[in-house]
Design an enzyme around this catalytic site. Structure first.
Site, PDB file in Angstrom:
ATOM      1  N   GLU A   1       0.854  -1.201   0.051  1.00  0.00           N
ATOM      2  CA  GLU A   1       0.272  -0.013   0.054  1.00  0.00           C
ATOM      3  C   GLU A   1       0.895   1.293   0.083  1.00  0.00           C
ATOM      4  O   GLU A   1       0.850   2.070  -0.801  1.00  0.00           O
ATOM      5  CB  GLU A   1      -1.109   0.262   1.158  1.00  0.00           C
ATOM      6  CG  GLU A   1      -1.998  -1.033   1.385  1.00  0.00           C
ATOM      7  CD  GLU A   1      -1.460  -2.373   2.140  1.00  0.00           C
ATOM      8  OE1 GLU A   1      -0.170  -2.496   1.950  1.00  0.00           O
ATOM      9  OE2 GLU A   1      -2.436  -2.916   2.654  1.00  0.00           O
TER      10      GLU A   1
ATOM     11  N   CYS B   1       0.161   1.502   7.393  1.00  0.00           N
ATOM     12  CA  CYS B   1      -0.553   1.711   6.075  1.00  0.00           C
ATOM     13  C   CYS B   1      -1.777   2.411   6.189  1.00  0.00           C
ATOM     14  O   CYS B   1      -1.942   3.600   5.377  1.00  0.00           O
ATOM     15  CB  CYS B   1      -0.769   0.697   5.110  1.00  0.00           C
ATOM     16  SG  CYS B   1       0.959  -0.191   4.570  1.00  0.00           S
TER      17      CYS B   1
HETATM   18  N1  THU Z   1       2.083  -6.458   4.046  1.00  0.00           N
HETATM   19  C1  THU Z   1       1.655  -5.452   3.115  1.00  0.00           C
HETATM   20  O1  THU Z   1       2.315  -5.339   2.143  1.00  0.00           O
HETATM   21  N2  THU Z   1       0.317  -5.091   3.232  1.00  0.00           N
HETATM   22  C2  THU Z   1      -0.464  -5.415   4.309  1.00  0.00           C
HETATM   23  O2  THU Z   1      -1.652  -4.920   4.292  1.00  0.00           O
HETATM   24  C3  THU Z   1       0.017  -6.625   5.033  1.00  0.00           C
HETATM   25  C4  THU Z   1       1.499  -6.736   5.269  1.00  0.00           C
HETATM   26  C5  THU Z   1       3.376  -7.006   3.846  1.00  0.00           C
HETATM   27  C6  THU Z   1       4.553  -6.837   4.685  1.00  0.00           C
HETATM   28  C7  THU Z   1       5.335  -7.839   4.821  1.00  0.00           C
HETATM   29  O3  THU Z   1       6.347  -7.826   3.701  1.00  0.00           O
HETATM   30  C8  THU Z   1       4.254  -9.196   4.438  1.00  0.00           C
HETATM   31  O4  THU Z   1       3.229  -8.544   3.893  1.00  0.00           O
HETATM   32  C9  THU Z   1       4.355  -9.723   5.619  1.00  0.00           C
HETATM   33  O5  THU Z   1       3.717  -9.078   6.811  1.00  0.00           O
END
Ligand code: THU
Length: 132
Positions: free
Chosen positions: A53, A89
């Site tokens: 995000e 986020c």
């Molecule tokens: N992550 C995201 O990119 N967005 C989310 O909404 C939840 C978590 C990523 C962070 C990390 O690279 C992986 O997902 C596990 O937490």
């Protein structure tokens, strides 16, 4: 499937997540019809990783777009229920998106939840709070 979903899914496939092995994709639809996407990019120093995000939002801002240029955002993960954005986020969304902008949360089955930014993080910290 609509373009916004497809672009978020493409970004999802580009995820660099060797540590968590959890791919996430995000895509932003601008009012001019353009779509900007982002994915999560991890690092061996785990805390330096960035979520999909924020990756998409920072790209949009880096290209010169601002919240009033953005129509909606979609986030996709390989989750049983539609993905839930992390707190960091949500905070960034609350500053870089209009509070009534729709955020579509989805998964690989295209199950959806739709929230406005303000619903994802009510009573968020904002620049006004910096002045006491
Ligand atoms: N992550 C995201 O990119 N967005 C989310 O909404 C939840 C978590 C990523 C962070 C990390 O690279 C992986 O997902 C596990 O937490």
């Amino acid at each position: 499937m609509e373009k916004l979903y497809e672009e978020a899914r493409k970004a999802f496939m580009n995820s660099y997540s060797p540590y968590s092995k959890f791919k996430v994709g995000a895509a932003i639809e601008l009012k001019n019809g353009e779509i900007i996407s982002g994915t999560n990019v991890e690092n061996s120093s785990y805390g330096l990783s960035i979520c999909a995000e924020r990756s998409a939002l920072f790209t949009a801002y880096s290209l010169g777009y601002r919240k009033n240029d953005i129509k909606k955002m979609l986030v996709i993960g390989d989750t049983i229920k539609p993905i839930s954005p992390c707190g960091a986020c949500r905070q960034v969304m609350s500053e870089l998106l209009e509070l009534d902008t729709e955020v579509i949360l989805t998964n690989l089955n295209n199950e959806r939840l739709i929230y406005k930014v303000n619903e994802l993080l009510p009573y968020h910290f904002n620049e006004g709070d910096l002045n006491g």
